[in-house]
Design a protein around this motif. Structure first.
Motif, PDB file in Angstrom:
ATOM      1  N   GLU A 121      35.734  39.150  41.413  1.00 33.55           N
ATOM      2  CA  GLU A 121      36.349  38.327  42.466  1.00 33.55           C
ATOM      3  C   GLU A 121      35.817  36.894  42.463  1.00 33.55           C
ATOM      4  OE1 GLU A 121      38.906  39.341  43.896  1.00 33.55           O
ATOM      5  OE2 GLU A 121      38.767  41.397  44.653  1.00 33.55           O
ATOM      6  N   SER A 141      45.447  41.535  41.784  1.00 34.94           N
ATOM      7  CA  SER A 141      45.288  42.870  42.368  1.00 34.94           C
ATOM      8  C   SER A 141      44.716  43.821  41.320  1.00 34.94           C
ATOM      9  CB  SER A 141      46.643  43.390  42.846  1.00 34.94           C
ATOM     10  OG  SER A 141      46.532  44.767  43.128  1.00 34.94           O
ATOM     11  N   HIS A 142      43.850  44.739  41.798  1.00 30.24           N
ATOM     12  CA  HIS A 142      43.315  45.768  40.896  1.00 30.24           C
ATOM     13  C   HIS A 142      44.042  47.078  41.094  1.00 30.24           C
ATOM     14  CE1 HIS A 142      40.016  42.929  41.803  1.00 30.24           C
ATOM     15  NE2 HIS A 142      39.881  42.953  40.504  1.00 30.24           N
TER      16      HIS A 142
END
Ligand code: UDP
Ligand code: MG
Length: 325
Positions: A19, A217-218
């Motif tokens: 992040e 997004s993961h």
């Protein structure tokens, strides 16, 4: 403690995986929120932001260390490797358990409205031990994300895994809930299904969901599907019941098929049966594999639970631990 008179120590627990793009945007927002709540007099000035580095491959941990060196309101822990969102979150909550009076878990990306925390803390002061953050709309998500996410909740509840609709992992938990949560030792972890099982007085607050403030997004579709299967198989055994019913149904059909085969044989048209035989064999074979797969999924889960390996290992902290208790 007396909720109305003692200001609770709040820990905001944020799992972070790769992040580095989004933390410089959201960390100041989290801090602003902490200060706002301190100014309102609803939380203690010992409250902190606890960033959990989930084995990131980018500069996330360096960033967290830098922030916490510069700022006493920010702390970080680092897991020894990537363990996934749920385990990272649990690591943060278990770390906060003996340091805080209340915890709020939230994603690092700013999608969940940070200012809703004020309402959550007020709900705690009014007596709730669990406050669920619920998305009131998903206007900002793409149609595909919205559709898959909504199907996800419906599928989960149809399969017997009850979760709060449109609630992800944005929630307030009091330290007594955290202490009880610690005794749920399962390694197949699905927190949003587990929290309702812990019980205590709960309530919901509603907020608008935003777009990610940076990074990616993961949770692509494949991971959402994996999370749904994880949720169902770790919370409910309904699929096993459905498989059994399916087994009865197919056995009944097979029974009709046998009668049909015998009648055809007696009537002397048995050679024509090749295509239908192949269809039946394939059909039954397919169903059997699916059923075995479902049962296998549960055996696999049992295997992992029996081994009871640690769910996370903390390799680094930006501070020296000193328990409040
Ligand atoms: N996350 C994590 N470990 C992982 C994947 C994700 O700690 O292996 C964290 C991530 O940093 C974020 C949160 O989980 O804070 C939710 O992830 P994301 O925003 O990618 O999911 P989405 O909001 O798209 O469902
Ligand atoms: Mg997100």
């Amino acid at each position: 403690m007396d909720r109305k008179n003692d200001k609770p120590i709040l820990y905001i627990v944020v799992p972070c995986y790769n992040e580095e793009k989004v933390l410089p945007i959201t960390v100041p927002l989290f801090k602003k929120q902490i200060f706002e709540m301190i100014d309102l007099g609803i939380i203690s000035s010992d409250s902190k932001l606890l960033l959990v580095n989930d084995g990131s491959k980018d500069g996330t941990w360096d960033l967290i260390s830098k922030y916490s060196n510069a700022d006493s309101y920010i702390q970080g822990i680092s897991l020894s490797r990537n363990r996934g969102h749920q385990n990272a979150l649990l690591a943060g909550l278990m770390e906060a358990k003996s340091l805080c009076d209340i915890s709020i878990s939230i994603d690092a990306d700013g999608q969940d409205d940070i200012s809703t925390m004020t309402e959550m803390v007020k709900a705690y002061l009014d007596g709730a031990d669990v406050v669920y953050g619920v998305r009131s709309s998903r206007k900002k998500d793409s149609f595909f994300k919205r559709f898959t996410a909504e199907s996800f909740y419906k599928f989960l509840s149809a399969m017997g895994a009850d979760v709060v609709y449109n609630h992800a992992d944005y929630r307030l938990l009091s330290s007594r809930v955290l202490k009880e949560l610690a005794s749920y030792k399962e390694v197949n972890l699905f927190l949003r299904g587990l929290i309702p099982l812990v019980g205590f007085k709960s309530t919901c607050v509603y907020y608008e969901r935003h777009e990610r403030m940076g990074g990616e997004s993961h949770y692509p579709f494949s991971k959402m599907l994996a999370l749904a299967i994880e949720g169902i198989t770790s919370l409910s055994t309904k699929p096993l019941k459905y498989v059994l019913r399916l087994g009865f149904f197919v056995s009944f059909l097979s029974f009709l098929g046998i009668i049909w085969a015998i009648i055809s044989f007696l009537l002397g048209n048995s050679i024509d049966g090749w295509a239908s035989t192949i269809c039946v064999v394939c059909f039954i074979g397919g169903i059997q594999l699916v059923c075995l797969g479902v049962i296998g999924e549960y055996i696999g889960k049992t295997y992992l639970e029996v081994k009871a390996r640690p769910r996370f290992i903390i390799s680094d902290r930006t501070y020296v631990i000193s328990d409040k208790d």
